[in-house]
Design a protein around this motif. Structure first.
Motif, PDB file in Angstrom:
ATOM      1  N   GLY A 196      -5.762  -6.967   1.602  1.00 35.87           N
ATOM      2  CA  GLY A 196      -4.486  -6.555   2.174  1.00 35.87           C
ATOM      3  C   GLY A 196      -3.904  -5.287   1.581  1.00 35.87           C
ATOM      4  N   TYR A 197      -2.595  -5.130   1.774  1.00 39.04           N
ATOM      5  CA  TYR A 197      -1.911  -3.913   1.363  1.00 39.04           C
ATOM      6  C   TYR A 197      -1.934  -3.714  -0.145  1.00 39.04           C
ATOM      7  N   ARG A 198      -1.838  -4.795  -0.900  1.00 39.50           N
ATOM      8  CA  ARG A 198      -1.850  -4.640  -2.358  1.00 39.50           C
ATOM      9  C   ARG A 198      -3.201  -4.171  -2.855  1.00 39.50           C
ATOM     10  N   GLU A 199      -4.261  -4.719  -2.290  1.00 43.93           N
ATOM     11  CA  GLU A 199      -5.602  -4.296  -2.686  1.00 43.93           C
ATOM     12  C   GLU A 199      -5.819  -2.821  -2.341  1.00 43.93           C
ATOM     13  N   LYS A 200      -5.334  -2.428  -1.168  1.00 47.84           N
ATOM     14  CA  LYS A 200      -5.447  -1.017  -0.775  1.00 47.84           C
ATOM     15  C   LYS A 200      -4.597  -0.136  -1.689  1.00 47.84           C
ATOM     16  N   MET A 201      -3.431  -0.655  -2.078  1.00 52.04           N
ATOM     17  CA  MET A 201      -2.569   0.102  -2.980  1.00 52.04           C
ATOM     18  C   MET A 201      -3.255   0.322  -4.322  1.00 52.04           C
ATOM     19  N   SER A 202      -3.979  -0.665  -4.789  1.00 47.79           N
ATOM     20  CA  SER A 202      -4.723  -0.522  -6.035  1.00 47.79           C
ATOM     21  C   SER A 202      -5.732   0.621  -5.913  1.00 47.79           C
ATOM     22  N   VAL A 206      -5.933   4.423  -7.861  1.00 43.33           N
ATOM     23  CA  VAL A 206      -7.128   4.942  -8.531  1.00 43.33           C
ATOM     24  C   VAL A 206      -7.334   6.409  -8.166  1.00 43.33           C
ATOM     25  N   PHE A 207      -7.289   6.715  -6.872  1.00 45.71           N
ATOM     26  CA  PHE A 207      -7.538   8.077  -6.418  1.00 45.71           C
ATOM     27  C   PHE A 207      -6.339   9.000  -6.651  1.00 45.71           C
ATOM     28  N   LYS A 208      -5.137   8.429  -6.720  1.00 43.25           N
ATOM     29  CA  LYS A 208      -3.951   9.241  -7.007  1.00 43.25           C
ATOM     30  C   LYS A 208      -4.102   9.935  -8.356  1.00 43.25           C
ATOM     31  N   TRP A 209      -4.604   9.189  -9.328  1.00 41.41           N
ATOM     32  CA  TRP A 209      -4.708   9.716 -10.679  1.00 41.41           C
ATOM     33  C   TRP A 209      -6.109  10.197 -11.060  1.00 41.41           C
ATOM     34  N   ASN A 210      -7.095   9.811 -10.282  1.00 42.90           N
ATOM     35  CA  ASN A 210      -8.480  10.204 -10.569  1.00 42.90           C
ATOM     36  C   ASN A 210      -9.149  10.659  -9.273  1.00 42.90           C
ATOM     37  N   PRO A 211      -8.666  11.760  -8.684  1.00 41.90           N
ATOM     38  CA  PRO A 211      -9.113  12.161  -7.342  1.00 41.90           C
ATOM     39  C   PRO A 211     -10.588  12.491  -7.229  1.00 41.90           C
ATOM     40  N   VAL A 295     -15.434   2.196 -15.377  1.00 37.06           N
ATOM     41  CA  VAL A 295     -14.185   1.448 -15.515  1.00 37.06           C
ATOM     42  C   VAL A 295     -14.117   0.364 -14.447  1.00 37.06           C
ATOM     43  N   TYR A 296     -13.915  -0.865 -14.863  1.00 29.54           N
ATOM     44  CA  TYR A 296     -13.670  -1.960 -13.928  1.00 29.54           C
ATOM     45  C   TYR A 296     -12.177  -2.268 -13.919  1.00 29.54           C
ATOM     46  N   ILE A 297     -11.625  -2.508 -12.710  1.00 27.35           N
ATOM     47  CA  ILE A 297     -10.239  -2.971 -12.607  1.00 27.35           C
ATOM     48  C   ILE A 297     -10.164  -4.116 -11.597  1.00 27.35           C
ATOM     49  N   ASP A 298      -9.260  -5.056 -11.852  1.00 27.96           N
ATOM     50  CA  ASP A 298      -8.950  -6.075 -10.849  1.00 27.96           C
ATOM     51  C   ASP A 298      -8.215  -5.424  -9.686  1.00 27.96           C
ATOM     52  N   THR A 299      -8.246  -6.079  -8.529  1.00 28.51           N
ATOM     53  CA  THR A 299      -7.607  -5.506  -7.343  1.00 28.51           C
ATOM     54  C   THR A 299      -6.098  -5.706  -7.327  1.00 28.51           C
ATOM     55  N   ASP A 300      -5.544  -6.282  -8.384  1.00 29.64           N
ATOM     56  CA  ASP A 300      -4.085  -6.350  -8.493  1.00 29.64           C
ATOM     57  C   ASP A 300      -3.598  -5.498  -9.668  1.00 29.64           C
ATOM     58  N   MET A 301      -4.341  -4.420  -9.939  1.00 30.54           N
ATOM     59  CA  MET A 301      -3.929  -3.439 -10.933  1.00 30.54           C
ATOM     60  C   MET A 301      -3.440  -2.180 -10.217  1.00 30.54           C
ATOM     61  N   ILE A 302      -2.305  -1.652 -10.649  1.00 32.93           N
ATOM     62  CA  ILE A 302      -1.789  -0.398 -10.129  1.00 32.93           C
ATOM     63  C   ILE A 302      -1.843   0.641 -11.245  1.00 32.93           C
ATOM     64  N   LEU A 303      -2.651   1.670 -11.065  1.00 36.06           N
ATOM     65  CA  LEU A 303      -2.767   2.704 -12.083  1.00 36.06           C
ATOM     66  C   LEU A 303      -1.545   3.618 -12.062  1.00 36.06           C
ATOM     67  N   ILE A 455      -0.805   6.825  -1.961  1.00 32.30           N
ATOM     68  CA  ILE A 455      -1.284   7.967  -1.172  1.00 32.30           C
ATOM     69  C   ILE A 455      -0.836   7.819   0.274  1.00 32.30           C
ATOM     70  N   PHE A 456      -1.168   6.684   0.877  1.00 32.40           N
ATOM     71  CA  PHE A 456      -0.750   6.418   2.253  1.00 32.40           C
ATOM     72  C   PHE A 456       0.604   5.720   2.295  1.00 32.40           C
ATOM     73  N   CYS A 457       0.885   4.967   1.222  1.00 40.79           N
ATOM     74  CA  CYS A 457       2.193   4.346   0.995  1.00 40.79           C
ATOM     75  C   CYS A 457       2.580   3.290   2.024  1.00 40.79           C
ATOM     76  N   LEU A 458       1.611   2.691   2.703  1.00 43.06           N
ATOM     77  CA  LEU A 458       1.915   1.612   3.644  1.00 43.06           C
ATOM     78  C   LEU A 458       2.444   0.387   2.921  1.00 43.06           C
ATOM     79  N   SER A 459       1.967   0.167   1.688  1.00 41.87           N
ATOM     80  CA  SER A 459       2.429  -0.994   0.922  1.00 41.87           C
ATOM     81  C   SER A 459       3.903  -0.872   0.604  1.00 41.87           C
ATOM     82  N   VAL A 460       4.402   0.366   0.430  1.00 42.70           N
ATOM     83  CA  VAL A 460       5.822   0.562   0.163  1.00 42.70           C
ATOM     84  C   VAL A 460       6.631   0.283   1.425  1.00 42.70           C
TER      85      VAL A 460
END
Length: 464
Positions: A196-202, A206-211, A295-303, A455-460
């Protein structure tokens, strides 16, 4: 007017695993679409020993209005259930009444196949399980029955088997990583509908800070046409992301997990009460990092900052308030070089001490056990990050990050916390199991952090 009449509904003391909730949502949304799309309203009557009669008016033009029903009936898959259409109520070839019968004493084993409905002579199938997902064993089973259930269910757990799809993994990954200086990984062993939206937000964070990084989604369900639709918006922005069905034999080769996998393939293990998918993710993250590094991250992590300087690090979940000494680690974020010796120790511990009956035993408690044993030995090439780095708030208080300030004192606390997070944190663990149902309010800490790191900000926009 369509009427759904539910009786003998039993509410289990233990909440269902996320996979079951997802199957329930899918079932009822599908049922609504198939059976009630042409009615104007549906009236749902719930009878229960623990609840008073409740009435809900649902306007069928909006599927979102079905959510109260989904919440109320989320224990559906735990019991033997049948949907019966009452012919005498048929009007104008539309279904006007449906009775949902739930037998409280039935075993979960009985809900193992698709639910068949007959509507006005036409057959309707409601899928209750997904061949790609790893269910946990039915509750109230002893060890012997769980092992038998697991062995009988193995053919449907596609991710555990090598086939033409998983055989492409090594070649796809090697090509994807050429070249790639910073590699990120997530695992997804659930149904694709629940991504869902949270997973996509995660992923966005990632790409916001590590493009320029590469993000590998280790998943059988995401390695599909439907998964491609989820990833396409990221690729259209030039980000490098790919989903690949894992080849477990390849990933576990020449590690202690190889012997563990053989037992799994033979059905010679007790999967335990904890969802097996959760434990499979625990070993997958270790194996892929040992094989490739990154780097591994869970899908409920927001960088909330770049990970480019993070190397051979694991995070403390909690620490002593006076001494500052960590007392528990977590494996939701792991950053390690290829074939790092600590990863090998983690894999060995998992294989030798696997216990599917204790939550966290094969995950957070595992990494805590191993690192604790190493405390008095020769220093290793890794660092333990303080709780503020990845776990700035614990699961008991995560909801406070989603609430907007109600007074001046709360405003000051929020502003101070945001400054601290932006200065000291690398990521924020959302603890989805506890916070997924919490609405993100405008003006809250998470509203600020989501808005700044999307980036897309749909979760917001959705208040996810």
């Amino acid at each position: 007017m369509a009427i759904i009449y539910c009786h003998n509904l039993h509410w289990p003391e233990q909440s269902l695993h996320k996979e079951e909730e997802e199957r329930t949502e899918k079932c009822f949304f599908y049922c609504w679409k198939q059976l009630f799309s042409k009615t104007n309203k549906a009236k749902i009557l719930i009878k229960n020993q623990k609840m008073l009669k409740s009435h809900f008016q649902l306007i069928s033009s909006s599927l979102l209005l079905l959510l109260p029903l989904v919440v109320i009936l989320q224990s559906f898959v735990a019991f033997n259930a049948s949907l019966t259409v009452i012919p005498k109520f048929h009007t104008h070839n539309h279904v006007s009444a449906v009775i949902l019968n739930i037998e409280p004493n039935a075993s979960r084993e009985e809900i193992r196949h698709d639910l068949q409905l007959s509507v006005n002579g036409s057959s309707v199938t409601i899928p209750l399980r997904n061949a790609h997902s790893l269910e946990h064993a039915p509750l109230h089973m002893n060890r012997q029955r769980r092992i038998k259930w697991f062995r009988d269910s193995l053919p449907s757990f596609k991710i555990l088997h090598s086939d033409s799809m998983s055989a492409q993994f090594s070649a796809k990954v090697e090509a994807f990583f050429q070249p790639c200086n910073l590699r990120f990984y997530i695992t997804w062993i659930s149904q694709i509908e629940s991504f869902g939206y949270r997973e996509k937000m995660s992923m966005e964070s990632v790409f916001k800070w590590n493009p320029s990084c590469c993000l590998l989604v280790i998943s059988r369900t995401m390695d599909s046409a439907a998964g491609e639709e989820i990833l396409r918006p990221f690729r259209s922005r030039g980000f490098r992301v790919m989903a690949a069905a894992p080849d477990l034999r390849y990933l576990f080769m020449k590690t202690p997990a190889e012997l563990w996998l053989r037992k799994v393939e033979r059905g010679d293990i007790d999967p335990g009460k904890v969802p097996f998918a959760q434990n499979l993710s625990n070993i997958l993250r270790l194996a892929v990092l040992y094989k490739y590094g990154g780097v591994y991250i869970d899908t409920d992590m927001i960088l909330v900052r770049s990970f480019s300087d993070l190397k051979n690090a694991i995070g403390a979940q909690s620490a002593d308030t006076q001494s500052g000494q960590w007392n528990r680690l977590n494996n939701a974020v792991l950053a390690f070089d290829k074939q790092h010796p600590l990863l090998f120790k983690f894999i060995k511990e998992f294989s030798l001490t696997f216990d599917g009956n204790k939550w966290g035993h094969n995950g957070p408690y595992l990494v805590t056990r191993v690192v604790t044993r190493l405390a008095n030995q020769t220093p290793h090439d890794f660092k333990i990050m303080p709780p503020i780095a990845f776990y700035p708030v614990d699961w008991l208080h995560i909801s406070s990050y989603f609430t907007s300030p109600g007074d001046k004192e709360h405003v000051n606390w929020r502003n101070t916390k945001i400054i601290q997070l932006e200065k000291e944190a690398y990521a924020i663990h959302l603890w989805n199991k506890q916070s997924r149902g919490v609405k993100m309010e405008e003006g809250s800490i998470m509203y600020h952090m989501f808005s700044k790191n999307c980036i897309f900000c749909l979760s917001v926009q959705r208040g996810a």
